[in-house]
Design an enzyme around this catalytic site. Structure first.
Site, short mmCIF file in Angstrom:
data_model
loop_
_atom_site.label_atom_id
_atom_site.label_comp_id
_atom_site.label_asym_id
_atom_site.label_seq_id
_atom_site.Cartn_x
_atom_site.Cartn_y
_atom_site.Cartn_z
CG HIS A 75 -0.43 0.24 2.52
ND1 HIS A 75 -0.34 -0.72 3.49
CD2 HIS A 75 0.08 1.36 3.08
CE1 HIS A 75 0.19 -0.21 4.58
NE2 HIS A 75 0.45 1.06 4.36
CG ASP A 103 0.01 -4.10 2.72
OD1 ASP A 103 0.09 -3.56 1.60
OD2 ASP A 103 0.05 -3.45 3.78
N GLY A 130 3.67 6.51 7.94
CA GLY A 130 5.08 6.65 7.58
C GLY A 130 5.91 5.49 8.06
CG ASN A 131 6.41 3.92 12.05
OD1 ASN A 131 5.85 4.74 12.78
ND2 ASN A 131 7.71 3.67 12.15
CB SER A 132 3.30 1.74 6.00
OG SER A 132 2.09 1.90 6.65
CG LEU A 173 -8.79 -27.24 1.01
CD1 LEU A 173 -8.24 -28.57 0.50
CD2 LEU A 173 -8.62 -27.14 2.53
N GLY A 174 -10.29 -24.76 -1.52
CA GLY A 174 -11.66 -24.62 -2.00
C GLY A 174 -12.73 -24.94 -0.99
CG LEU A 220 -16.69 -20.73 1.52
CD1 LEU A 220 -18.07 -20.18 1.17
CD2 LEU A 220 -15.66 -19.63 1.43
#
Length: 469
Positions: free
Chosen positions: A114, A144, A215-217, A272-273, A275
């Site tokens: 991000h 991310d 800013g730490n991201s 795997l498919g 829920l």
């Protein structure tokens, strides 16, 4: 005499307190050497992006069609997400600040996705003020993470730790550029490991109380040995700033991603498919388990590896590829670390017995294919529903309905719905399956409550369900 005894006692107590304070102070770590050695490998990242005029809501992170409810949920749960992202000006360029760190002497740099998402130009500034324009090697939005490359040699690098060895209570330290203040150092302890967040199924986050701000991201999280145990990524906030709860991506997850991005420029994961949902105490008792444990399969997706292997709705996965599954959130991470074509054994609890089932994993379909297959994206309602498993229908004597497989947020969270609830009626219309639920959901208006009949652990109730405009 009494006066002398009293004075002597006071001296003894004062001496004891001072000795205790000195002992406590001596036990606190000194981070100066760590910071001096690690800082040269930490970098500042800024980006440029050409902006054309857009509607305000187009500048916000989108989670899918009709996702205003979900965006509102994540805004409240994580504050400004990603860190420091502000609505850009109508046109021209914008700059964003983040952090990163060098993982190889020849210029590979790791940061958050991000931080650089949508950038036209990425600038990397080193500790010695040298600055480079970076090339984007690849990104992995699911974790991310993003891998950059700068044209330089003999660069200082960080040492990577095995994040699996990290324990709550251990000291950790972050170096980054909060609010643009370069090489700011903050410290704290590990609050928890293996945290699962609503937005991330593939990351068992490290939770800390280290002060993390915009800013730490993308910056590193170090242990006392000066090794990187995590990449600072998210915060829990109600104010937009640090509130004592921050999350980091474990280094073991990050380095697995780095290897694939270096090799292929993208990350491929096994699929795997199924829920799944957690097994709480009531469900464990109803299934005959001696304790709440494992991942309960609420639906097997059609033509998936799980269906081909014979997994069924109502199965409880207790172990996968030799790793125990204590909570449902652990399964996606375990599967996601494997490759398509891997054949693994799963230990499942079915009809009162444990049995082993072999599964041949496949490449994960892209999101649009998964969405088309399952037809489960109920983003307007803030939840995912599936057909009612026969086992649950029999146990609670329910003729028909749909089961809530996942609460994403939005209207479902605000109206008090829970994972595992069975919806049997919506706005006066009986619900037989997912298809009838989707049809009834289309007719639910915004801004007005409609009756919804829910069965929770065998107890029926009506709730007023309302979608805020």
């Amino acid at each position: 005499m009494n006066r002398l005894l009293k004075q002597a006692s006071m001296v003894v107590v004062s001496t004891f307190m001072m000795a205790s304070m000195l002992s406590h102070a001596a036990a606190l770590p000194d981070f100066t050497e760590l910071v001096e050695e690690a800082s040269p490998a930490v970098v500042n990242i800024s980006t440029e992006q050409k902006i054309v005029a857009k509607a305000a809501n187009e500048n916000q992170p989108q989670l899918g069609p009709n996702s205003e409810e979900l965006n509102e949920f994540f805004k409240h749960f994580f504050g400004q997400q990603p860190f420091g992202q502000q609505a850009p000006p109508p046109q021209g360029q914008r700059s964003s600040l983040g952090s990163g760190f060098i993982v190889s002497h020849d210029g590979y740099v790791l940061t958050n996705n991000h931080v650089i998402d949508g950038a036209d130009v990425i600038h990397v500034r080193l500790n010695d003020r040298r600055e480079y324009v970076a090339t984007l090697v690849g990104t992995d939005p699911r974790t991310d993470l993003a891998l950059l490359k700068i044209e330089a040699t003999d660069l200082p690098i960080v040492k990577m730790a095995d994040s699996d060895k990290l324990k709550p209570g251990q000291w950790v330290l972050a170096i980054g550029s909060p609010f643009g203040f370069d090489y700011t150092v903050t410290a704290g302890i590990v609050s928890a490991t293996g945290r699962n967040l609503p937005s991330d199924n593939y990351v068992p986050f490290i939770q800390t109380d280290v002060a993390i701000n915009p800013g730490n991201s993308g910056g590193p999280l170090f242990n006392l040995d000066g090794e990187v145990v995590g990449i600072n990524s998210q915060i829990y906030t109600r104010s937009g700033g640090f509130m004592g709860v921050s999350f980091a991506i474990p280094s073991k997850v990050a380095m697995s991603v780095v290897e694939q991005l270096k090799k292929d420029g993208k990350v491929s994961r096994a699929w795997l498919g199924v829920l799944i949902q957690d097994v709480n105490n009531e469900l464990a008792e109803s299934f005959g388990l001696d304790r709440s444990n494992g991942a309960l399969i609420s639906r097997v997706l059609p033509d998936s590896p799980a269906e081909k292997a014979g997994l069924q709705s109502g199965d409880i996965i207790l172990e996968f590829n030799g790793q125990s599954i204590a909570h449902s959130g652990e399964l996606p991470y375990v599967v996601g670390q494997m490759k398509a074509g891997d054949k693994v054994d799963a230990t499942v609890y079915r009809e009162g017995k444990e049995q082993n089932i072999s599964v041949m994993l496949e490449a994960r379909p892209n999101d649009s294919e998964t969405l088309a297959q399952s037809q489960q994206d109920q983003s307007r309602f803030g939840m995912v529903v599936g057909d009612l498993p026969a086992e649950i229908a029999k146990r609670f004597d329910i003729e028909s309905g749909v089961i809530i497989e996942q609460i994403i947020g939005g209207a479902a969270a605000r109206n008090g719905l829970q994972q595992g609830d069975v919806i049997t009626m919506l706005n006066g219309k009986p619900i037989d399956n997912v298809t009838s639920f989707n049809e009834a959901a289309k007719a639910v208006p915004n801004g007005r409550s409609v009756p919804m009949r829910v069965i929770r652990q065998g107890y029926p109730m009506f709730i007023p369900f309302k979608i805020v405009e």
